[in-house]
Design a protein around this motif. Structure first.
Motif, PDB file in Angstrom:
ATOM      1  N   ASN A 111     -16.315  18.828  -8.800  1.00 26.19           N
ATOM      2  CA  ASN A 111     -17.432  17.876  -8.705  1.00 26.19           C
ATOM      3  C   ASN A 111     -18.465  18.070  -9.817  1.00 26.19           C
ATOM      4  O   ASN A 111     -19.627  17.721  -9.662  1.00 26.19           O
ATOM      5  N   ARG A 112     -18.026  18.682 -10.934  1.00 34.59           N
ATOM      6  CA  ARG A 112     -18.925  18.816 -12.075  1.00 34.59           C
ATOM      7  C   ARG A 112     -19.110  17.444 -12.707  1.00 34.59           C
ATOM      8  O   ARG A 112     -18.149  16.784 -13.066  1.00 34.59           O
TER       9      ARG A 112
ATOM     10  N   THR B 172     -15.466  -0.721  -9.240  1.00 34.69           N
ATOM     11  CA  THR B 172     -14.017  -0.562  -9.406  1.00 34.69           C
ATOM     12  C   THR B 172     -13.517   0.524  -8.474  1.00 34.69           C
ATOM     13  O   THR B 172     -14.093   1.610  -8.401  1.00 34.69           O
ATOM     14  N   ASP B 173     -12.444   0.247  -7.742  1.00 35.37           N
ATOM     15  CA  ASP B 173     -11.908   1.255  -6.824  1.00 35.37           C
ATOM     16  C   ASP B 173     -11.211   2.349  -7.618  1.00 35.37           C
ATOM     17  O   ASP B 173     -10.734   2.136  -8.743  1.00 35.37           O
ATOM     18  N   ILE B 174     -11.143   3.529  -7.039  1.00 34.89           N
ATOM     19  CA  ILE B 174     -10.671   4.707  -7.754  1.00 34.89           C
ATOM     20  C   ILE B 174      -9.196   4.600  -8.150  1.00 34.89           C
ATOM     21  O   ILE B 174      -8.764   5.121  -9.176  1.00 34.89           O
ATOM     22  N   ARG B 175      -8.410   3.889  -7.344  1.00 34.21           N
ATOM     23  CA  ARG B 175      -6.976   3.739  -7.669  1.00 34.21           C
ATOM     24  C   ARG B 175      -6.796   2.890  -8.927  1.00 34.21           C
ATOM     25  O   ARG B 175      -5.971   3.212  -9.789  1.00 34.21           O
ATOM     26  N   THR B 176      -7.577   1.822  -9.053  1.00 31.83           N
ATOM     27  CA  THR B 176      -7.512   0.983 -10.254  1.00 31.83           C
ATOM     28  C   THR B 176      -7.992   1.764 -11.471  1.00 31.83           C
ATOM     29  O   THR B 176      -7.402   1.683 -12.549  1.00 31.83           O
ATOM     30  N   LEU B 177      -9.069   2.533 -11.283  1.00 32.07           N
ATOM     31  CA  LEU B 177      -9.591   3.336 -12.382  1.00 32.07           C
ATOM     32  C   LEU B 177      -8.566   4.366 -12.843  1.00 32.07           C
ATOM     33  O   LEU B 177      -8.426   4.625 -14.043  1.00 32.07           O
ATOM     34  N   GLN B 178      -7.839   4.933 -11.899  1.00 37.70           N
ATOM     35  CA  GLN B 178      -6.779   5.884 -12.246  1.00 37.70           C
ATOM     36  C   GLN B 178      -5.751   5.235 -13.177  1.00 37.70           C
ATOM     37  O   GLN B 178      -5.321   5.839 -14.168  1.00 37.70           O
ATOM     38  N   GLU B 179      -5.370   3.999 -12.876  1.00 38.19           N
ATOM     39  CA  GLU B 179      -4.402   3.282 -13.711  1.00 38.19           C
ATOM     40  C   GLU B 179      -4.988   2.981 -15.094  1.00 38.19           C
ATOM     41  O   GLU B 179      -4.302   3.115 -16.114  1.00 38.19           O
TER      42      GLU B 179
ATOM     43  N   TYR C 266     -15.233  11.194 -11.454  1.00 39.42           N
ATOM     44  CA  TYR C 266     -16.109  10.109 -11.867  1.00 39.42           C
ATOM     45  C   TYR C 266     -16.795   9.415 -10.689  1.00 39.42           C
ATOM     46  O   TYR C 266     -17.531   8.457 -10.875  1.00 39.42           O
ATOM     47  N   THR C 267     -16.559   9.899  -9.490  1.00 44.68           N
ATOM     48  CA  THR C 267     -17.177   9.265  -8.324  1.00 44.68           C
ATOM     49  C   THR C 267     -18.563   9.840  -8.047  1.00 44.68           C
ATOM     50  O   THR C 267     -19.104   9.691  -6.952  1.00 44.68           O
ATOM     51  N   HIS C 268     -19.120  10.561  -9.024  1.00 44.64           N
ATOM     52  CA  HIS C 268     -20.477  11.082  -8.875  1.00 44.64           C
ATOM     53  C   HIS C 268     -21.456   9.914  -8.737  1.00 44.64           C
ATOM     54  O   HIS C 268     -21.250   8.835  -9.281  1.00 44.64           O
TER      55      HIS C 268
END
Length: 320
Positions: free
Chosen positions: A121-122, A273-280, A293-295
């Motif tokens: 979580n840095r 943007t949802d995290i799954r889309t961001l992963q792609e 990046y969800t900070h």
């Protein structure tokens, strides 16, 4: 100096290279067949050679877990942090795995060594939107349009430096998308905004004529060759220097090309943007990598708390 038979013996780099020449060659062949990038191969070989220098003149087949752990402990004492220590361990795991699969040794002494637990979580360093705007206003010089395209791909498409280096002319498609060869030789398709697509087209129109006609690199240096990773980093570094002169408050931050990728990911999360889309979009193999990046900054946390403030029963305050 190497400790052999109770005595310190002066050894040369050539002696060490000659001793482990076969193992290094097998490792190089294995990495190429795995499709690893040149940057990864060089990093793995650098770590492996440091290890071989330390264990010289021991035979590879007789090494054990303790030899690998002794090397990792030595690197930590020399200042290597958890991330660097884990990268060196990954290098040695790959090295021994290669020799095992090439039937040169029977075991992998690095396989069961645990990785160091890294700080979770840095919050990554990134630029705010107004800082990004000033950053792009800082781009100037003879190759302004080329450099603008490069930095836009980092900050507004989330590309890595190596991915930009590998980009070819044919990777930009008429539908406005780019096809990117990422880590692990995995392809991903990124649909670009029309404005960015036009910048790339202009950059292609002004592309420097390469020395070799068969060169398909999207970005070409003034010397007529595919733009190197180091030069791409330099383009970002020089622009950051100008930005820090305009914004002294940024002088305490370590700004580099990868921080533009962090900025892209942060903007996406803040935009919903949802995290799954961001992963792609980022080309992460694991969603855990994307989760950094969800900070949420203090402003967003305050807004979240304000949403529930109206639901607190009014009778509570009258009891005091």
């Amino acid at each position: 100096m190497t400790f052999v038979g109770g005595y310190w013996v002066l050894t040369t780099q050539h002696e060490i290279i000659d001793t482990y020449d076969m193992e290094v060659e097998l490792f190089s062949i294995w990495m190429k067949n795995q499709g690893m990038t040149k940057a990864t191969q060089q990093a793995y070989l650098s770590d492996t050679r440091s290890f071989l220098h330390m264990i010289y003149p021991n035979e590879i087949a007789k090494l054990g877990k303790i030899d690998v752990m002794r090397f990792l402990s030595d690197r930590r004492e020399r200042g290597a942090g958890d991330e660097a220590r884990n990268r060196k361990l990954s290098s040695l795991r790959a090295f021994f795995k290669a020799l095992n699969e090439m039937e040169h040794i029977q075991i992998n002494p690095a396989a069961l060594i645990a990785k160091s637990k890294q700080e979770k979580n840095r919050i990554p360093t990134y630029l705010e939107e107004d800082q990004l705007e000033s950053f792009f206003q800082s781009i100037a010089g003879k190759y302004q349009h080329r450099n603008m395209a490069i930095l836009l791909l980092m900050a507004f498409a989330g590309l890595r430096v190596g991915e930009i280096h590998r980009m070819n002319i044919q990777d930009l498609h008429q539908d406005g998308s780019i096809h990117i060869l990422g880590k692990g030789r995995k392809w991903r398709v990124i649909p670009l905004p029309e404005s960015m697509h036009q910048v790339l087209i202009r950059s292609l129109d002004e592309r420097i004529e390469p020395k070799q006609s068969k060169e398909q690199g999207f970005f070409i240096s003034q010397f007529g060759r595919r733009l190197s990773v180091r030069m791409i980093q330099t383009v970002a570094d020089q622009t950051f220097e100008v930005l820090q002169q305009k914004m002294p408050a940024l002088n305490g931050l370590k700004l580099s090309s990868h921080k533009l990728r962090h900025s892209f990911a942060t903007m996406q999360i803040r935009s919903g943007t949802d995290i799954r889309t961001l992963q792609e979009l980022l080309g992460h193999s694991s969603i855990e990598t994307t989760q950094i990046y969800t900070h949420i900054d203090n402003k967003q946390m305050k807004m979240a708390m304000d949403k529930v403030s109206s639901k607190i029963p009014l009778s509570i305050s009258s009891r005091n």
